[in-house]
Scaffold this motif. Structure first.
Motif, PDB file in Angstrom:
ATOM      1  N   SER A 152       0.828  -1.205   0.000  1.00 32.59           N
ATOM      2  CA  SER A 152       0.000   0.000   0.000  1.00 32.59           C
ATOM      3  C   SER A 152       0.862   1.255   0.000  1.00 32.59           C
ATOM      4  O   SER A 152       0.519   2.253  -0.649  1.00 32.59           O
ATOM      5  CB  SER A 152      -0.929  -0.006   1.217  1.00 32.59           C
TER       6      SER A 152
ATOM      7  N   VAL B 249       1.903   1.846  -3.585  1.00 24.92           N
ATOM      8  CA  VAL B 249       0.756   2.299  -4.385  1.00 24.92           C
ATOM      9  C   VAL B 249       0.483   3.778  -4.125  1.00 24.92           C
ATOM     10  O   VAL B 249       0.292   4.575  -5.060  1.00 24.92           O
ATOM     11  CB  VAL B 249      -0.485   1.454  -4.089  1.00 24.92           C
TER      12      VAL B 249
ATOM     13  N   ARG C  63       0.977   7.073  -6.759  1.00 26.70           N
ATOM     14  CA  ARG C  63      -0.127   7.985  -7.052  1.00 26.70           C
ATOM     15  C   ARG C  63       0.225   9.412  -6.669  1.00 26.70           C
ATOM     16  O   ARG C  63      -0.047  10.361  -7.423  1.00 26.70           O
ATOM     17  CB  ARG C  63      -1.389   7.531  -6.313  1.00 26.70           C
TER      18      ARG C  63
ATOM     19  N   PRO D 257      -0.173   3.353 -11.615  1.00 26.01           N
ATOM     20  CA  PRO D 257      -0.225   2.371 -10.522  1.00 26.01           C
ATOM     21  C   PRO D 257       0.843   1.309 -10.727  1.00 26.01           C
ATOM     22  O   PRO D 257       1.093   0.871 -11.854  1.00 26.01           O
ATOM     23  CB  PRO D 257      -1.626   1.771 -10.658  1.00 26.01           C
TER      24      PRO D 257
ATOM     25  N   ARG E 152      -5.238  -6.178  -6.910  1.00 27.26           N
ATOM     26  CA  ARG E 152      -6.117  -5.191  -7.537  1.00 27.26           C
ATOM     27  C   ARG E 152      -6.873  -4.402  -6.480  1.00 27.26           C
ATOM     28  O   ARG E 152      -7.054  -3.187  -6.602  1.00 27.26           O
ATOM     29  CB  ARG E 152      -7.092  -5.900  -8.479  1.00 27.26           C
TER      30      ARG E 152
ATOM     31  N   GLY F 178      -4.832  -1.639  -5.156  1.00 23.07           N
ATOM     32  CA  GLY F 178      -4.523  -0.533  -6.058  1.00 23.07           C
ATOM     33  C   GLY F 178      -3.470  -0.827  -7.100  1.00 23.07           C
ATOM     34  O   GLY F 178      -3.080   0.079  -7.855  1.00 23.07           O
ATOM     35  N   PHE F 179      -2.998  -2.065  -7.172  1.00 18.98           N
ATOM     36  CA  PHE F 179      -2.041  -2.423  -8.221  1.00 18.98           C
ATOM     37  C   PHE F 179      -2.770  -2.556  -9.564  1.00 18.98           C
ATOM     38  O   PHE F 179      -3.983  -2.783  -9.610  1.00 18.98           O
ATOM     39  CB  PHE F 179      -1.350  -3.751  -7.889  1.00 18.98           C
ATOM     40  N   LEU F 180      -2.000  -2.417 -10.628  1.00 18.01           N
ATOM     41  CA  LEU F 180      -2.561  -2.585 -11.964  1.00 18.01           C
ATOM     42  C   LEU F 180      -1.595  -3.420 -12.794  1.00 18.01           C
ATOM     43  O   LEU F 180      -0.519  -2.963 -13.168  1.00 18.01           O
ATOM     44  CB  LEU F 180      -2.796  -1.239 -12.641  1.00 18.01           C
TER      45      LEU F 180
END
Length: 271
Positions: free
Chosen positions: A163, A166, A170, A176, A199, A202-204
């Motif tokens: 986190s 992430v 941002r 991400p 996901r 917040g990961f992509l």
């Protein structure tokens, strides 16, 4: 219209050109040729030469190279040999612990840089690294090394660090992060579950070490049909009325919600 972001990053060892060649046609969005962990010390020079030769011409998909760490016996040689290659799309820099590493490399190359954070110190420096130089295009975790550094056995022990990265990405205006690799190439159910968790954090997208992992990763990060329908409703409503508003079903939408819906539709174009 914004291009759909990459979701799959397939690693291939730089000292095995035939494996790299297969990776280039495996369907990954980005191929990462590895000169670091996947290559034994006595094969480093060969891997570097073979990779520089490969990248002497454009490739069918974007190719990144994970060089050896700055300060290692091979890092500076990797940078000098690989950076000028016309087929290079980015340099992945392992074991970054401070912004100074990025500013140093930005003076050595015009390639886009991607920092891998692999220690507790690196995680603490995540935002400083993420804002070190405009040449930095992304940050990500190296979870195998981080797990060892933190001494955690349970996967949940990495969630705070995940986190943190992430949020740092941002806050710095970077894309991400992609998740770190899932090391068991046979455990596709576990990979899918891990991707779903990533996901949610917040990961992509995700790095892979075998082509069979690619479709699992892509499915996990693509929006569902319901998510697409909801996003389309939001974008249509925003196109007919400016500012915050309530939809007929009672949902409240504003600029942030519309932006998220647009991202969803951008990903949906991959389906």
């Amino acid at each position: 219209m914004t291009a759909a972001p990459p979701l799959t990053w397939l690693y291939a060892p730089g000292d095995r050109p035939h494996v790299v060649a297969r990776a280039l046609t495996a369907g990954a969005d980005v191929v990462v040729v590895d000169l670091e962990d996947a290559v034994a010390p006595d094969r480093k020079a060969y891997a570097r030469t073979a990779t520089a030769e490969l990248l002497g011409e454009p490739q069918p998909v974007p190719v990144h190279v994970r060089v050896n760490a700055v300060g290692s016996p091979w890092g500076e040689q990797d940078i000098a040999a690989i950076s000028p290659a016309p087929g290079l799309s980015g340099l992945r820099v392992p074991k970054v612990t401070s912004p100074a590493v990025i500013t140093h490399l930005a003076q050595r190359t015009t390639a886009g840089l991607y920092a891998l954070l692999e220690t507790a110190l690196a995680v603490e420096q995540a935002y400083a690294v993420a804002t070190a130089h405009p040449s930095l295009r992304g940050i990500a975790l190296g979870e195998a090394d981080l797990r060892a550094d933190l001494g955690v056995r349970d996967d949940a022990g990495l969630d705070w660090s995940r986190s943190r990265v992430v949020v740092a990405a941002r806050a710095a205006g970077l894309p991400p992060p992609a998740q770190s690799v899932h090391p068991d190439v046979r455990d596709l159910d576990g990979l899918a579950a891990s991707c779903a968790h990533g996901r949610a954090l917040g990961f992509l997208g995700r790095a892979a070490i075998h082509p069979r992992q690619l479709p699992v990763i892509e499915r996990a990060f693509l929006p569902t049909e319901q998510e697409i329908e909801e996003a389309e409703t939001i974008v249509k409503a925003a196109a007919t009325q400016q500012g915050a508003q309530a939809l007929p079903d009672g949902r409240f939408i504003d600029t942030a919600v519309v932006t998220a819906a647009q991202r969803t539709l951008s990903l949906a174009r991959r389906r």
